[in-house]
Structure formats: C-alpha cells, structure tokens
Write a protein that holds these residues in place. Structure first.
Motif, PDB file in Angstrom:
ATOM      1  N   UNK A  24     -15.809  -6.948  17.728  1.00 13.25           N
ATOM      2  CA  UNK A  24     -14.922  -6.254  16.789  1.00 13.25           C
ATOM      3  C   UNK A  24     -14.706  -7.084  15.531  1.00 13.25           C
ATOM      4  N   UNK A  25     -14.572  -8.395  15.693  1.00  9.21           N
ATOM      5  CA  UNK A  25     -14.371  -9.272  14.545  1.00  9.21           C
ATOM      6  C   UNK A  25     -15.599  -9.282  13.637  1.00  9.21           C
ATOM      7  N   UNK A  26     -16.777  -9.351  14.250  1.00 11.43           N
ATOM      8  CA  UNK A  26     -18.019  -9.347  13.459  1.00 11.43           C
ATOM      9  C   UNK A  26     -18.170  -8.035  12.714  1.00 11.43           C
ATOM     10  N   UNK A  27     -17.934  -6.922  13.410  1.00 11.91           N
ATOM     11  CA  UNK A  27     -18.066  -5.604  12.781  1.00 11.91           C
ATOM     12  C   UNK A  27     -17.063  -5.444  11.645  1.00 11.91           C
ATOM     13  N   UNK A  28     -15.818  -5.863  11.877  1.00  8.20           N
ATOM     14  CA  UNK A  28     -14.789  -5.734  10.840  1.00  8.20           C
ATOM     15  C   UNK A  28     -15.167  -6.531   9.594  1.00  8.20           C
ATOM     16  N   UNK A  29     -15.668  -7.754   9.792  1.00 10.59           N
ATOM     17  CA  UNK A  29     -16.056  -8.570   8.637  1.00 10.59           C
ATOM     18  C   UNK A  29     -17.286  -7.992   7.941  1.00 10.59           C
ATOM     19  N   UNK A  33     -17.385  -6.871   4.092  1.00 11.01           N
ATOM     20  CA  UNK A  33     -18.341  -7.519   3.188  1.00 11.01           C
ATOM     21  C   UNK A  33     -19.224  -6.502   2.487  1.00 11.01           C
ATOM     22  N   UNK A  34     -19.756  -5.548   3.249  1.00 14.29           N
ATOM     23  CA  UNK A  34     -20.645  -4.556   2.641  1.00 14.29           C
ATOM     24  C   UNK A  34     -19.881  -3.588   1.750  1.00 14.29           C
ATOM     25  N   UNK A  35     -18.655  -3.244   2.114  1.00 12.07           N
ATOM     26  CA  UNK A  35     -17.856  -2.355   1.269  1.00 12.07           C
ATOM     27  C   UNK A  35     -17.533  -3.022  -0.058  1.00 12.07           C
ATOM     28  N   UNK A  36     -17.195  -4.297  -0.016  1.00  9.61           N
ATOM     29  CA  UNK A  36     -16.907  -5.034  -1.238  1.00  9.61           C
ATOM     30  C   UNK A  36     -18.151  -5.170  -2.102  1.00  9.61           C
ATOM     31  N   UNK A  37     -19.291  -5.393  -1.458  1.00  6.63           N
ATOM     32  CA  UNK A  37     -20.550  -5.506  -2.192  1.00  6.63           C
ATOM     33  C   UNK A  37     -20.917  -4.189  -2.868  1.00  6.63           C
TER      34      UNK A  37
END
Length: 238
Positions: A24-29, A33-37
C-alpha cells in the motif's frame, strides 16, 4: 514460544499484514509521484523508471514478496513447524539485510534532506522506518528460521552491487525530469557532480562494507536461533 504453532500462525498473519502495508505504501507513493509528474508535464516513462530505480522501492518490494511467500507457504502446509526451504530462508536473510541498510542510511543521511512535494508522509515512514523495524524483529522472533551457511552472507552483497553499477551507468544517460539536468541520481551521496568521485567512492565502499557486516550478523543470528536441519540418511552414509 517462538517455536509453537500458535506463535508461528500469528506471526505469519503479521507477515502478511506488514507485506500488505508495504505494498500500500509503494502504491500510494507511486500514484503521488506519477500524478505530480503528469501535472507538471514531466516525461512519464522516465519518471516511472526512476521511481523503480530507488533502492528503497526495490528493497521494500522484495521484502513484501518474500514475507508473503514465507507466510503463505506456512499456512498452506498445515501450519507445520519445520525449517523454511533454503530459497525462502536465504531470501529472508537478504531482504532483512537490505531493509536494515535502508533504514540506517535514510535515518542517518537522508532524513534531514528536504523531500519533494509528492512525498506521501505515512508511506515514507512505512518504507524507511516501520518495515525495516519489522524485518529486524522478524529476525529475532520469526518462526521456522533455517540455519544458513555462511556463504549466504556473501550472496546478500550481489544485488546491492549490481544496483550501484546500474545506477552509476544509467545516471549520466538520463535527463532529470524535474530540473532538466543531464543526469539523474536517486540519492545525493551517489552524485559525483558536486563533490567529485572522491566524495562518492567512500559512500560506496561504506555501503558495501555495511551490507557485508549486516548480512554476516543476520546469518549469525539465524544460525544461532534457526532450526538445525539433519542430513538425510543417504548424506550421512556418504
């Protein structure tokens, strides 16, 4: 207590729970990250490749996979108290080594460095603090530990060395999607563009030595409390 079926069952469930939290932590990050990019118009393939080039992401992903494999095997085999197979035992020792290194390096070298606006706070803490702490505790109290040969400690160094080589070869070929610089290093202590290679090599040597030392310690603890596997009758006869 640590060798009872009830403890082994409970700890296996705990392994599954922490593995789910890590995922869950990996998916959330990753989503952050991709949304910000995407919002800033960065190159998405490079952003994704960079994300999975962090040692933290790779070590946490491997840890989740190994914890799930160990727990599922125990639960599916009737909760029998028996030493883990060599592959799972070695993988547990290795991911424990990587996660301990991840926690130590982050909390000594990187915690004080400003993190980006896309960093998910709870995810960051799970991957750098709570997951490494769980793997360390698992080393001391986890059930079904197998006594590994000392050579397993040497095997632990293979992946980090390959990762360092990959990072140093790839970094000068990547345009940083955030600031446009003609290179991208996942961690500042691996970047020779500021202080030169003289500032990077000591960190590489230190990390390599640290990995070997931690791996030897992990194997030593496992040998002390692990289940001794008796040789087969055929091996004894030989």
């Amino acid at each position: 207590m640590y060798k009872s079926r009830g403890w082994a069952t409970g700890w296996s469930v705990a392994r599954l729970a922490i593995a789910a939290l890590i995922v869950a932590a990996i998916v959330a990050q990753f989503l952050s990250t991709t949304a910000n990019a995407a919002a800033e118009g960065r190159d998405m393939p490079t952003t994704v490749a960079n994300f999975f080039s962090y040692f933290t992401i790779l070590s946490n992903t491997a840890s989740a996979a190994v914890l799930i494999a160990a727990a599922v095997r125990f639960l599916r085999r009737g909760r029998r108290i028996a030493p883990e197979p060599p592959a799972i035992a070695a993988a547990l020792a290795w991911v424990t080594t990587y996660m301990v290194i991840t926690g130590v390096v982050y909390n000594t070298l990187l915690r004080a460095i400003s993190i980006g606006p896309d960093t998910v706070g709870w995810s960051n803490e799970v991957m750098h603090v709570w997951a490494p702490l769980f793997l360390l505790i698992d080393l001391f109290v986890g059930p079904n530990r197998r006594r590994l040969p000392w050579s397993a400690a040497v095997g632990a160094a293979a992946f980090p060395l390959v990762w360092i080589a990959y990072t140093l070869l790839r970094a000068p070929l990547i345009t940083n999607p955030t600031n446009g610089l003609p290179y991208w290093y996942p961690y500042p202590f691996l970047d020779p563009n500021d202080g030169g290679w003289g500032s990077v090599i000591p960190y590489i040597v230190g990390i390599a030595v640290g990995i070997v030392v931690v791996a030897v310690g992990v194997v030593a603890i496992g040998r002390r409390r692990g289940i001794r596997v008796s040789p087969s009758p055929r091996a004894r006869a030989a």
